[in-house]
Design a protein around this motif. Structure first.
Motif, mmCIF file in Angstrom:
data_model
loop_
_atom_site.group_PDB
_atom_site.id
_atom_site.type_symbol
_atom_site.label_atom_id
_atom_site.label_comp_id
_atom_site.label_asym_id
_atom_site.label_seq_id
_atom_site.Cartn_x
_atom_site.Cartn_y
_atom_site.Cartn_z
ATOM 1 N N GLY A 108 1.013 -1.349 0.130
ATOM 2 C CA GLY A 108 -0.023 -0.228 -0.030
ATOM 3 C C GLY A 108 0.958 1.441 -0.134
ATOM 4 N N THR A 109 1.780 1.296 0.811
ATOM 5 C CA THR A 109 2.656 2.480 0.949
ATOM 6 C C THR A 109 3.596 2.644 -0.328
ATOM 7 N N LEU A 110 3.865 1.478 -0.856
ATOM 8 C CA LEU A 110 4.822 1.460 -2.049
ATOM 9 C C LEU A 110 4.052 2.170 -3.306
ATOM 10 N N GLN A 111 2.697 1.926 -3.291
ATOM 11 C CA GLN A 111 1.692 2.446 -4.304
ATOM 12 C C GLN A 111 1.671 3.957 -4.285
ATOM 13 N N LEU A 112 1.348 4.311 -2.840
ATOM 14 C CA LEU A 112 1.238 5.795 -2.363
ATOM 15 C C LEU A 112 2.641 6.413 -3.012
ATOM 16 N N ALA A 113 3.761 5.889 -2.911
ATOM 17 C CA ALA A 113 4.899 6.394 -2.970
ATOM 18 C C ALA A 113 5.078 6.962 -4.523
ATOM 19 N N ALA A 114 4.537 5.496 -5.405
ATOM 20 C CA ALA A 114 4.742 5.919 -6.857
ATOM 21 C C ALA A 114 3.616 6.657 -7.214
ATOM 22 N N GLY A 115 2.779 7.050 -6.720
ATOM 23 C CA GLY A 115 1.587 7.954 -6.758
ATOM 24 C C GLY A 115 2.115 9.406 -6.660
ATOM 25 N N MET A 116 3.102 9.661 -5.812
ATOM 26 C CA MET A 116 3.470 10.913 -5.527
ATOM 27 C C MET A 116 4.802 11.454 -6.063
ATOM 28 N N ALA A 117 5.469 10.441 -6.606
ATOM 29 C CA ALA A 117 6.908 10.726 -7.009
ATOM 30 C C ALA A 117 6.755 11.588 -8.204
ATOM 31 N N ARG A 118 8.009 12.047 -8.606
ATOM 32 C CA ARG A 118 7.978 12.904 -9.953
ATOM 33 C C ARG A 118 8.842 12.613 -10.819
ATOM 34 N N THR A 119 8.666 13.012 -12.226
ATOM 35 C CA THR A 119 9.695 12.642 -13.432
ATOM 36 C C THR A 119 11.170 13.123 -12.610
ATOM 37 N N LEU A 120 12.363 12.182 -13.065
ATOM 38 C CA LEU A 120 13.476 12.466 -12.523
ATOM 39 C C LEU A 120 13.743 12.535 -11.199
ATOM 40 N N GLY A 121 12.557 12.076 -10.188
ATOM 41 C CA GLY A 121 12.971 12.098 -8.821
ATOM 42 C C GLY A 121 13.460 10.777 -8.374
ATOM 43 N N HIS A 122 13.179 10.480 -6.958
ATOM 44 C CA HIS A 122 13.678 9.336 -6.061
ATOM 45 C C HIS A 122 12.817 8.854 -5.688
ATOM 46 N N LEU A 123 12.458 7.503 -5.456
ATOM 47 C CA LEU A 123 11.725 6.820 -4.617
ATOM 48 C C LEU A 123 12.223 5.806 -3.964
ATOM 49 N N THR A 124 12.499 6.092 -2.742
ATOM 50 C CA THR A 124 13.503 5.467 -1.727
ATOM 51 C C THR A 124 12.880 4.596 -0.618
ATOM 52 N N VAL A 125 13.161 3.073 -0.826
ATOM 53 C CA VAL A 125 12.374 2.359 0.351
ATOM 54 C C VAL A 125 13.327 2.120 1.281
ATOM 55 N N VAL A 126 12.774 2.304 2.494
ATOM 56 C CA VAL A 126 13.558 1.940 3.784
ATOM 57 C C VAL A 126 12.965 0.882 4.565
ATOM 58 N N GLY A 127 11.608 0.908 4.495
ATOM 59 C CA GLY A 127 10.796 0.206 5.635
ATOM 60 C C GLY A 127 10.672 -1.229 5.012
ATOM 61 N N LEU A 128 10.781 -2.180 5.916
ATOM 62 C CA LEU A 128 10.863 -3.587 5.555
ATOM 63 C C LEU A 128 9.500 -4.383 5.721
ATOM 64 N N GLY A 129 8.466 -3.514 5.146
ATOM 65 C CA GLY A 129 7.021 -3.956 5.202
ATOM 66 C C GLY A 129 7.133 -5.332 4.269
ATOM 67 N N GLY A 130 8.007 -5.544 3.253
ATOM 68 C CA GLY A 130 7.665 -6.697 2.580
ATOM 69 C C GLY A 130 6.846 -6.437 1.185
ATOM 70 N N GLY A 131 6.508 -5.285 0.939
ATOM 71 C CA GLY A 131 5.686 -5.237 -0.231
ATOM 72 C C GLY A 131 6.550 -5.015 -1.427
ATOM 73 N N THR A 132 6.003 -5.084 -2.522
ATOM 74 C CA THR A 132 6.741 -4.915 -3.868
ATOM 75 C C THR A 132 6.150 -3.846 -4.640
ATOM 76 N N LEU A 133 6.890 -3.232 -5.425
ATOM 77 C CA LEU A 133 6.418 -2.306 -6.456
ATOM 78 C C LEU A 133 6.706 -2.660 -7.676
ATOM 79 N N PRO A 134 5.661 -2.755 -8.789
ATOM 80 C CA PRO A 134 5.903 -3.275 -10.063
ATOM 81 C C PRO A 134 6.621 -2.044 -10.710
ATOM 82 N N VAL A 135 7.744 -2.260 -11.275
ATOM 83 C CA VAL A 135 8.670 -1.164 -12.183
ATOM 84 C C VAL A 135 8.533 -1.255 -13.593
#
Ligand code: NAD
Ligand code: ZN
Ligand code: ZN
Length: 345
Positions: free
Chosen positions: A250-277
């Motif tokens: 859920g939070t990775l989805q949120l992160a992808a939804g608010m990140a910007r072109t040329l930005g950084h999305l950095t995953v620190v939490g070990l919540g075990g989710g995956t983000l389709p790239v």
């Protein structure tokens, strides 16, 4: 001495009796001042056997500070009573990465059945902690080890995750922290101290959002409303940096939804989710990275920031006997900042 230890996988930790260790050549015995309780300890207690190749039992507590009690043969430059912070990741000390201070990315990690004290070797949830080398100790000038312990992980991990993105965070930029608990609160302060970015805190807990505002967040929003709010604040462009301190689907989805072109999305939490790239999944040229802890030179920078009063830990001191209850409260989201066990009072 009593040591709060992981005895079996998928079980809450428990106290066991262990000998006070004697420092061998090069080693340093610390009297533990504070040992921070990290959400990663809860993951450790939840994970199945085989997830990590650590041998059990070992004493938990990987966010440690204390006073030098005794030094082994050959250790110079430290005296009994010196206050020190412990770099929590213990690499081989000899490979290229370790020599650059990045023991967190030691090239021989795969050959070692531990990552540090409290992570496969005995950690700080006991009156004494054996540290394998003085290279892992950062002197504390003017900070109490009980207050300073969270600098070793909560602050360092956040600092590293932000520092790698500093060139993106000039005036007019936006940085989002998802999950403003132990780590995220330090992240908000580091962003405030180091960058010109507008700082947005996201959490599911109204109380955590209140704390984030006090720590310098310009905006603090509930997770449900966060994508829309960040889009609104940035005129639809998104945030230059999004740090996900939770890491669930859920939070990775949120992160992808608010990140910007040329930005950084950095995953620190070990919540075990995956983000389709994939091509249409994340903004163009948005880098997605995980980060793990930080380097020893960065830890010294974190200590300098704290000594200058530019970041501060919010600590709830907990007697060692009450540590199981504090972990229960951490799981329930009821710790306001960082709970820190104080085995020597
Ligand atoms: P914490 O429990 O103190 O804080 C977590 C925060 O996230 C809480 O404020 C909670 O309310 C919030 N939260 C939970 N679910 C949420 C959601 N769906 N949306 C928004 N907010 C949500 O935990 P912590 O000690 O700060 O650790 C955070 C994470 O970072 C853990 O997964 C931990 O294992 C991990 N961690 C990673 C590293 C690393 O090097 N990568 C180092 C330390 C900790
Ligand atoms: Zn941790
Ligand atoms: Zn190494």
């Amino acid at each position: 001495m009593k040591a709060y230890s992981l005895m079996q996988w998928r079980q809450p930790a428990a106290f066991r009796e262990v000998e006070v260790p004697e420092p061998g050549p090069g080693e340093v015995l610390l009297k533990v001042g504070g040992a921070g309780l990290c959400h990663s300890d809860l993951h450790l207690m939840d994970w199945e056997a085989g997830t990590l190749d650590y041998r059990l039992p070992f004493t938990l507590g990987h966010e440690n500070a204390g006073w030098v009690e005794k030094t082994g043969a050959g250790v110079t430059g430290l005296r009994a009573g010196d206050p020190v912070l412990v770099a929590g990741h213990w690499g081989c000390g000899r490979c290229h990465r370790c020599r650059q201070g990045m023991e967190n990315y030691c090239e021989r990690q795969g050959q070692m059945p531990y990552a540090g004290g409290g992570l496969g070797r005995d950690g700080g949830l006991a009156p004494y902690l054996l540290v394998p080398s003085s290279r892992l100790l950062v002197p504390l000038e003017g900070l109490d080890p009980r207050q300073a312990a969270p600098l070793a992980d909560a602050a360092l991990t956040s600092y590293h995750a932000i520092k790698r993105s500093l060139p993106l965070l000039g005036a007019g930029s936006t940085a989002v922290i998802i999950g403003v608990g132990g780590l995220g609160q330090m992240g908000v302060q580091v962003l405030h101290a180091l960058t010109g970015a507008r700082v947005v805190a996201v959490d599911t807990s109204p109380r955590k959002l209140e704390i984030a505002r006090r720590d310098g967040a310009d905006e603090a929003v509930l997770a449900d409303a966060a994508v829309e709010r960040v889009r609104e604040l940035t005129h639809g462009r998104g945030a230059e940096l999004v740090v996900d301190m939770v890491g669930t689907e859920g939070t990775l989805q949120l992160a992808a939804g608010m990140a910007r072109t040329l930005g950084h999305l950095t995953v620190v939490g070990l919540g075990g989710g995956t983000l389709p790239v994939g091509f249409f999944r994340v903004p163009y040229e948005c880098s997605v990275a995980t980060t793990y802890w930080g380097s020893i030179p960065e830890l010294m920078e974190v200590v300098a920031l704290a000594e200058a009063g530019r970041i501060r830990t919010q600590v709830e001191l907990v007697p060692l006997e009450h540590v199981a209850d504090a972990y229960r409260r951490l799981r329930a989201g009821a710790i306001e900042g960082r709970a820190v066990a104080t085995p020597n009072g």
